[in-house]
Design an enzyme around this catalytic site. Structure first.
Site, PDB file in Angstrom:
ATOM      1  N   ARG B  66       0.815  -1.211   0.000  1.00  0.00           N
ATOM      2  CA  ARG B  66       0.000   0.000   0.000  1.00  0.00           C
ATOM      3  C   ARG B  66       0.857   1.274   0.000  1.00  0.00           C
ATOM      4  O   ARG B  66       0.711   2.123  -0.863  1.00  0.00           O
ATOM      5  CB  ARG B  66      -0.847  -0.094   1.269  1.00  0.00           C
ATOM      6  CG  ARG B  66      -1.757   0.950   1.588  1.00  0.00           C
ATOM      7  CD  ARG B  66      -2.461   0.510   2.866  1.00  0.00           C
ATOM      8  NE  ARG B  66      -2.499  -0.964   2.949  1.00  0.00           N
ATOM      9  CZ  ARG B  66      -3.610  -1.662   2.949  1.00  0.00           C
ATOM     10  NH1 ARG B  66      -4.757  -1.056   2.903  1.00  0.00           N
ATOM     11  NH2 ARG B  66      -3.563  -2.961   3.022  1.00  0.00           N
ATOM     12  N   THR B  67       1.754   1.387   0.944  1.00  0.00           N
ATOM     13  CA  THR B  67       2.513   2.635   1.067  1.00  0.00           C
ATOM     14  C   THR B  67       3.420   2.840  -0.139  1.00  0.00           C
ATOM     15  O   THR B  67       3.523   3.933  -0.690  1.00  0.00           O
ATOM     16  CB  THR B  67       3.343   2.620   2.362  1.00  0.00           C
ATOM     17  OG1 THR B  67       2.463   2.391   3.455  1.00  0.00           O
ATOM     18  CG2 THR B  67       4.063   3.929   2.573  1.00  0.00           C
ATOM     19  N   LYS B  94      25.244  -7.624   6.916  1.00  0.00           N
ATOM     20  CA  LYS B  94      25.713  -8.453   5.808  1.00  0.00           C
ATOM     21  C   LYS B  94      25.668  -7.666   4.507  1.00  0.00           C
ATOM     22  O   LYS B  94      24.695  -7.018   4.194  1.00  0.00           O
ATOM     23  CB  LYS B  94      24.844  -9.709   5.665  1.00  0.00           C
ATOM     24  CG  LYS B  94      25.307 -10.833   6.575  1.00  0.00           C
ATOM     25  CD  LYS B  94      24.427 -12.052   6.368  1.00  0.00           C
ATOM     26  CE  LYS B  94      24.381 -12.871   7.635  1.00  0.00           C
ATOM     27  NZ  LYS B  94      23.131 -13.567   7.805  1.00  0.00           N
ATOM     28  N   ARG B 116      11.682   3.125   3.743  1.00  0.00           N
ATOM     29  CA  ARG B 116      11.062   2.332   4.811  1.00  0.00           C
ATOM     30  C   ARG B 116      12.096   1.344   5.304  1.00  0.00           C
ATOM     31  O   ARG B 116      12.773   0.684   4.515  1.00  0.00           O
ATOM     32  CB  ARG B 116       9.830   1.590   4.302  1.00  0.00           C
ATOM     33  CG  ARG B 116       9.395   0.524   5.317  1.00  0.00           C
ATOM     34  CD  ARG B 116       8.051  -0.051   5.027  1.00  0.00           C
ATOM     35  NE  ARG B 116       7.008   0.926   5.298  1.00  0.00           N
ATOM     36  CZ  ARG B 116       5.716   0.604   5.365  1.00  0.00           C
ATOM     37  NH1 ARG B 116       5.329  -0.642   5.185  1.00  0.00           N
ATOM     38  NH2 ARG B 116       4.818   1.526   5.605  1.00  0.00           N
ATOM     39  N   HIS B 144       5.578   6.872  11.227  1.00  0.00           N
ATOM     40  CA  HIS B 144       5.109   6.658   9.868  1.00  0.00           C
ATOM     41  C   HIS B 144       4.349   7.940   9.528  1.00  0.00           C
ATOM     42  O   HIS B 144       3.113   7.973   9.530  1.00  0.00           O
ATOM     43  CB  HIS B 144       4.191   5.434   9.837  1.00  0.00           C
ATOM     44  CG  HIS B 144       3.812   4.978   8.458  1.00  0.00           C
ATOM     45  ND1 HIS B 144       4.095   5.713   7.326  1.00  0.00           N
ATOM     46  CD2 HIS B 144       3.162   3.864   8.040  1.00  0.00           C
ATOM     47  CE1 HIS B 144       3.625   5.060   6.262  1.00  0.00           C
ATOM     48  NE2 HIS B 144       3.064   3.936   6.674  1.00  0.00           N
TER      49      HIS B 144
END
Lengths: 425, 318
Positions: B66-67, B94, B116, B144
């Protein structure tokens, strides 16, 4: 002719002997020959007018990363940093790769220390094999090789039955058992103090209970075993209270405090600067006050840097992923002065005691005093010299030090180890 | 609906890292700007030129549909070019570090990074290290911000004002970045926020936050004008903060039965994706009080506004 070194006209502070007066110190062939007014000529003379002259400083909690992480620090680079900071004896923690858990491991550290020719380098050994908290490490053999104590530092011994077994066993060797108090069942994934700041920053917290619950448990085990027990880098007001109670009961419990837990709080983590990521985590202002009060009361037995060097590339990671640790060995004395002398929490003799004879007693090394016949380890300090901490000139291989740019006082001008000037400005 | 426009406001932030650092005026200004962009999505040619020639990179280290899609669409509608960079990392140590990845992208000439990440603070870390604009699309359980903005945008649309408005945020507050961004935005705009959750899902030192706390949804549901039901994030829970899903739903699920006690005009919100039947019954999610899809729609306008404003601030600062 004997090898003579005469340090003249300094303010000699030798807490073990109750000395705090303007006088001279004579070292002959590497050993203290006399402290007092000395009217004689010597081969080497140091004028210490206006300086403080103390027994060589001791840091009983450093990480020199060797063997295994030599890119972060080596015993050579670490002890060069130590001697430049006035330390003549350091105790390495055993959480290297591989960990220090056998007599040959202990001898390896000693050999590297001798080869560096800077400070005396001691080591603790692991309590349990690979610090896994399951089976006891060979503490007897390590004790014979000269380990000054045992710890699984980096974490605590989780299982109470294993800790009890370790404590009982160690009583056989008269060595101190030291614990990084952290009960992993409270916030094993935490990266900073659990509190308001961790809540708004959205970072998992390490509850004060993690430290206090284990310290409380260990004190109960000390009651049962009467082993000499040392709580490493305590960080909370609750831990201070537990130490206070244990000392009231005359239990053989000692503790240490780091400069960062005296100068910084978890407010410092607000910008996710990983140089403030350390374990035990930075706590709150009231914890800082409680620790200072404890030092004032005499409840704290040693000041330690918990020098924990890490590469810049590791510290540039996300706060969640970066390793814990602050490298502050090289400015440790100035930090204690800022935290304790400047606000008049304690005076110079008390400070020096926490950096010399008192840690020496915990690890039972014949050091930390200027008594006649002792090894000629001496630190000469200019207490009023002001300077700015500059991590770029550190001798340590790492500069994960949040004090870069701080204005501080008190500079080490000469460090003498076994009668030999190993560092001078 | 008439409302005082925040006029002649000079937006100065080239990054949007969180709502905690913004003032009520700044938040309102973003909402007003978003309102202007809503119209674009109603055109037959859904495009406007303000970001033409700009490059937006969607740097997503965590699952999101969605975002990410919303940001992509928002950037497209403003005529920006979009690079999608999706990498699921469990261990950041890593391989290439985050900063290396970002600096490499920057070397290719990007203008805006939408990031994100599962680690809180990463947008801040990036904003210190690169020159491009940084827009936080969710960091750990810190913030957010665009979700917070679209939530207050949606509420403002339906309720007009925040004065005297009571808003319940229900569910896993402790591990929710949405709850935090909502809290900052809603309280700054003047609403009263109540966190509703079992004590095991309430974050530490909540007493220092500008919210009230309740352990009883039954008590709270009668009083509130808006209820925002958070998703139980099984991937973030450590240990078991509640004994069973059944017991959780019993106390904290928004059921048809519970809705009977609510004000008739209560707004039911959810940041998605919904665990139907867990935090909310399907009948409620799809019911007349639900504005869940409206939220998604508004997200687009809000994100267009954010991209537009950070780009404008960067241009001014050059």
């Amino acid at each position: 002719m004997a090898n003579e070194l005469l340090i003249k006209n300094g303010r000699v502070i030798d807490p073990a002997n109750g000395v705090d007066k303007k006088c001279d110190v004579l070292i002959v062939d590497g050993f203290v020959a006399e402290v007092g007014r000395i009217d004689k000529q010597a081969k080497d003379i140091i004028d210490a007018t206006g300086k403080i002259v103390t027994p060589g400083l001791i840091d009983m909690h450093v990480h020199f990363r060797e063997p295994g992480d030599e890119e972060e620090e080596t015993i050579a680079s670490g002890s060069a940093a130590a001697v430049a900071a006035g330390f003549t004896s350091v105790v390495c923690m055993p959480n290297t790769k591989p960990p220090i858990q056998s007599e040959t491991d202990v001898e390896y550290i000693h050999r590297k220390g001798r080869q560096a020719r800077k400070t005396h380098v001691y080591t603790m050994g692991c309590i349990t094999k690979d610090s896994e908290g399951i089976e006891l490490a060979e503490m007897g053999f390590m004790a014979e090789a000269g380990a000054v104590g045992f710890t699984d530092d980096g974490g605590g011994v989780q299982d109470p039955a294993v800790m009890l077994r370790a404590m009982k066993y160690v009583t056989m060797f008269d060595k101190v058992i030291a614990q990084h108090c952290q009960d992993d069942s409270y916030g094993k994934d935490g990266v900073m103090n659990a509190g308001y700041n961790s809540t708004v920053l959205g970072l998992p917290g390490i509850d004060i209970l993690a430290e206090e619950a284990m310290l409380w448990r260990d004190i109960q085990l000390v009651k049962k075993t009467l082993v000499r027990y040392h709580a490493q880098h305590i960080s909370t007001a609750g831990s201070v209270e537990l130490i206070r109670q244990a000392k009231k009961m005359s239990l053989p419990v000692t503790c240490e405090v780091t400069p960062h837990h005296l100068l910084l709080t978890d407010d410092c983590c607000a910008d996710y600067d990983t140089n403030f990521k350390v374990n035990p985590p930075l706590r709150t202002a009231s914890d800082v006050e409680a620790l200072k009060e404890a030092i004032k009361e005499g409840l704290v037995d040693a000041l330690v840097s918990d020098h924990a060097p890490h590469l810049k590339s590791e510290k540039e990671l996300e706060f969640l992923a970066a390793p814990f640790g602050i490298a502050s060995l090289e400015c440790a004395l100035s930090l204690y002065v800022k935290a304790l002398i400047e606000p008049k929490v304690i005076d110079w003799p008390q400070l020096i005691s926490l950096m010399t004879n008192r840690p020496a007693q915990i690890i039972k090394i014949d050091k930390g005093t200027l008594s006649k016949g002792k090894q000629g380890d001496v630190t000469i300090i200019n207490p009023d010299f002001e300077y700015t901490i500059d991590t770029s000139v550190f001798r340590s291989k790492s500069c994960n030090c949040p004090y870069d740019g701080w204005k501080v006082k008190a500079r080490v001008e000469k460090t003498i180890v076994g009668g030999e000037v190993r560092f001078e400005i | 609906m008439l409302r005082k426009k925040s006029k002649q406001f000079n937006w100065q932030h080239k990054h949007l890292l969180g709502l905690r650092d913004l003032s009520a005026e700044e938040i309102t200004f973003i909402l007003d700007t978003a309102e202007g962009f809503e119209e674009i999505s109603t055109r037959s040619v859904k495009k406007a030129p303000p970001l033409r020639g700009k490059v937006v990179v969607n740097l997503f280290f965590e699952d999101s549909t969605r975002t990410r899609n919303s940001f992509t669409l928002a950037a497209n509608r403003l005529s920006a070019d979009v690079i999608e960079f999706t990498q699921k990392t469990s261990s950041v140590s890593k391989g290439e570090t985050l900063l290396d990845t970002a600096k490499n992208l920057e070397a290719m000439g990007i203008d805006i990074v939408v990031i994100r990440h599962n680690a809180a603070g990463v947008p801040k870390l990036l904003s210190r290290s690169i020159n491009a604009c940084v827009v936080n699309a969710g960091d750990g359980y810190c913030e957010h911000p665009t979700q917070g903005l679209l939530d207050v945008y949606t509420i403002r649309k339906f309720k007009g004002s925040f004065d005297g408005l009571k808003i319940a945020i229900v569910g896993d507050i402790a591990h929710s970045r949405v709850a935090r961004s909502d809290m900052w935005a809603m309280t700054k705009l003047g609403a009263e926020v109540i966190f509703v959750a079992p004590p095991t899902l309430i974050p530490g030192n909540v007493d220092k936050l500008p919210v009230k706390v309740s352990y009883s949804l039954d008590e709270v549901i009668e009083k509130v004008d808006v209820i925002n039901m958070l998703r139980i994030q099984f991937e973030r829970l450590g240990g078991n903060p509640f004994p069973s899903v059944r017991e959780y739903s019993h106390y904290f699920g928004l059921t048809v039965e519970r809705m009977k006690k609510a004000k008739p005009d209560i707004l039911v919100m959810h940041p998605g994706p919904i665990n139907r039947g867990l935090e909310m019954e399907s009948e409620v999610a799809d019911g007349k009080n639900s504005v869940i899809l409206e939220q998604v729609k508004n997200g687009l306008a809000v994100r267009m506004a954010v991209l537009f404003l950070v780009n404008q601030a960067a241009a001014q600062q050059q």
